[in-house]
Motif scaffolding. Structure first.
Motif, PDB file in Angstrom:
ATOM      1  N   ARG A 116      29.621  36.841  44.379  1.00  0.00           N
ATOM      2  CA  ARG A 116      30.331  35.890  43.190  1.00  0.00           C
ATOM      3  C   ARG A 116      29.288  35.793  41.944  1.00  0.00           C
ATOM      4  O   ARG A 116      29.729  35.461  40.898  1.00  0.00           O
ATOM      5  N   GLU A 117      27.985  35.557  42.366  1.00  0.00           N
ATOM      6  CA  GLU A 117      27.151  35.209  41.437  1.00  0.00           C
ATOM      7  C   GLU A 117      26.446  36.410  40.690  1.00  0.00           C
ATOM      8  O   GLU A 117      25.544  36.435  40.110  1.00  0.00           O
ATOM      9  N   ALA A 118      27.171  37.774  41.120  1.00  0.00           N
ATOM     10  CA  ALA A 118      26.190  38.860  40.503  1.00  0.00           C
ATOM     11  C   ALA A 118      27.062  39.482  39.480  1.00  0.00           C
ATOM     12  O   ALA A 118      28.363  39.929  39.914  1.00  0.00           O
ATOM     13  N   PRO A 119      26.907  39.386  38.328  1.00  0.00           N
ATOM     14  CA  PRO A 119      27.844  39.794  37.227  1.00  0.00           C
ATOM     15  C   PRO A 119      28.445  41.202  37.305  1.00  0.00           C
ATOM     16  O   PRO A 119      29.164  41.626  37.207  1.00  0.00           O
ATOM     17  N   ARG A 120      27.221  42.233  37.518  1.00  0.00           N
ATOM     18  CA  ARG A 120      27.579  43.600  37.732  1.00  0.00           C
ATOM     19  C   ARG A 120      28.454  43.835  38.610  1.00  0.00           C
ATOM     20  O   ARG A 120      29.693  44.606  38.627  1.00  0.00           O
ATOM     21  N   THR A 121      28.558  43.262  39.955  1.00  0.00           N
ATOM     22  CA  THR A 121      29.286  43.465  40.966  1.00  0.00           C
ATOM     23  C   THR A 121      30.732  42.878  40.480  1.00  0.00           C
ATOM     24  O   THR A 121      31.682  43.562  40.878  1.00  0.00           O
ATOM     25  N   GLY A 122      30.758  41.850  40.084  1.00  0.00           N
ATOM     26  CA  GLY A 122      32.097  41.178  39.493  1.00  0.00           C
ATOM     27  C   GLY A 122      32.927  41.757  38.786  1.00  0.00           C
ATOM     28  O   GLY A 122      33.993  41.929  38.797  1.00  0.00           O
ATOM     29  N   ALA A 123      32.335  42.506  37.837  1.00  0.00           N
ATOM     30  CA  ALA A 123      32.849  43.509  36.748  1.00  0.00           C
ATOM     31  C   ALA A 123      33.208  44.607  37.460  1.00  0.00           C
ATOM     32  O   ALA A 123      34.578  45.124  36.952  1.00  0.00           O
TER      33      ALA A 123
END
Length: 311
Positions: A116-123
């Protein structure tokens, strides 16, 4: 746009689909390995393309047990960088596949802890999540992934006797264990299925796994009363905690530790050095049992599925 299942002549183009996002996907080595084992099949890979033989605009890959016709899980959802509406295209691809299969297999996405705190994973997740939802996969579940790696081998339980039996006895034990379960998938299934029907389906699915049937054990106390079920098993990635559960009337007495120890011991005595297991994030008793047994939470599995009542 042309939507169709893949054929063998598509292999080079399938291998050319490259994902540079921080998310699980069917990379070339996995694709080749699973096609060879039968876990993937060309008729369970769906493509969207502008014209026959043109660029693959979108790809969906389903996984299933080798030798079985029904796909069990969506393993990979891909859209080419050139696609303007990734959500719309992949949602339509999924809908067409679901209509052909007559079912909507769950989408399993493997991510790291802290996703949840990883922007690339979230995108990377966001457009896939939306596409899955548009295609009917609206139920969301987070499962914690654990691993045991070459720790001390547990001692045998002094208060339980473990033995095998036939499938129908195991199904009856599964049905007993399922009462009051915290496992979300089992609860969903029991909302629309007879308990023995659901238990027999579980037995069939576990028999289809790569673990040996002879490993399965029922646990009895010293008076001969059923306490629970312990199934060491394996999948394409290696040994796993296949299934364990305690009958309702014996819960809260620490038997979950005995059952998990027996599964760990069974694998370890065969020389296994890594065992993997999953449990729902909301199943705190099971998560705590893994941690007491020396299992480490190393990742997360997100499961996006259809509402059982509407399938």
């Amino acid at each position: 746009m042309l939507f169709r299942t893949a054929v063998e002549d598509d292999l080079d183009r399938l291998l050319g689909c490259v994902v540079d996002e921080s998310i699980s996907w069917s990379h070339p080595d996995r694709l080749l390995s699973f096609l060879e084992s039968g876990a993937y099949r060309f008729d369970r890979i769906w493509l969207a393309e502008d014209e026959p033989g043109g660029e693959i605009a979108a790809r969906a890959v389903w996984w299933g047990f080798p030798g079985q016709d029904r796909p069990l899980a969506l393993d990979c959802l891909y859209a080419a960088p050139s696609v303007a509406d990734r959500v719309g295209l992949t949602a339509e691809l999924l809908r067409r596949a679901h209509a052909t299969y007559g079912t909507a297999p769950a989408y399993h996405v493997f991510v790291t802890n802290g996703w949840r705190e990883a922007p690339r994973t979230g995108a990377a997740l966001a457009w896939r999540w939306e596409a899955a939802g548009r295609a009917g996969l609206t139920e969301e579940l987070e499962r914690l992934r654990y691993e045991w790696t070459d720790g001390p081998v547990p001692e045998p339980s002094p208060r339980l006797v473990f033995r095998g039996d036939d499938d129908e006895v195991f199904a009856a034990a599964f049905a007993r264990v399922a009462r009051g379960t915290l496992d979300a998938h089992t609860r969903q299934a029991l909302a629309v299925m007879d308990p023995m029907e659901q238990a027999r389906e579980d037995v069939r699915d576990y028999r289809s796994m790569e673990g040996e049937r002879e490993w399965w054990r029922l646990a009895y106390d010293l008076d001969g009363e059923l306490v629970g079920v312990a199934l060491p098993s394996a999948n394409a990635a290696g040994p796993v905690v296949g299934y364990l559960g305690v009958v309702p009337e014996r819960r809260g007495q620490g038997y979950v530790d005995d059952l998990l120890a027996e599964i760990t011991r069974s694998h370890a005595l065969r020389g296994v050095r890594r065992i993997v297991a999953d449990t729902d994030a909301g199943n705190l008793p099971m998560a705590r049992a893994f941690e007491r047994a020396g299992y480490r939470n190393f990742a997360v599995r997100l499961v996006l599925s259809a509402d059982f009542a509407n399938t």
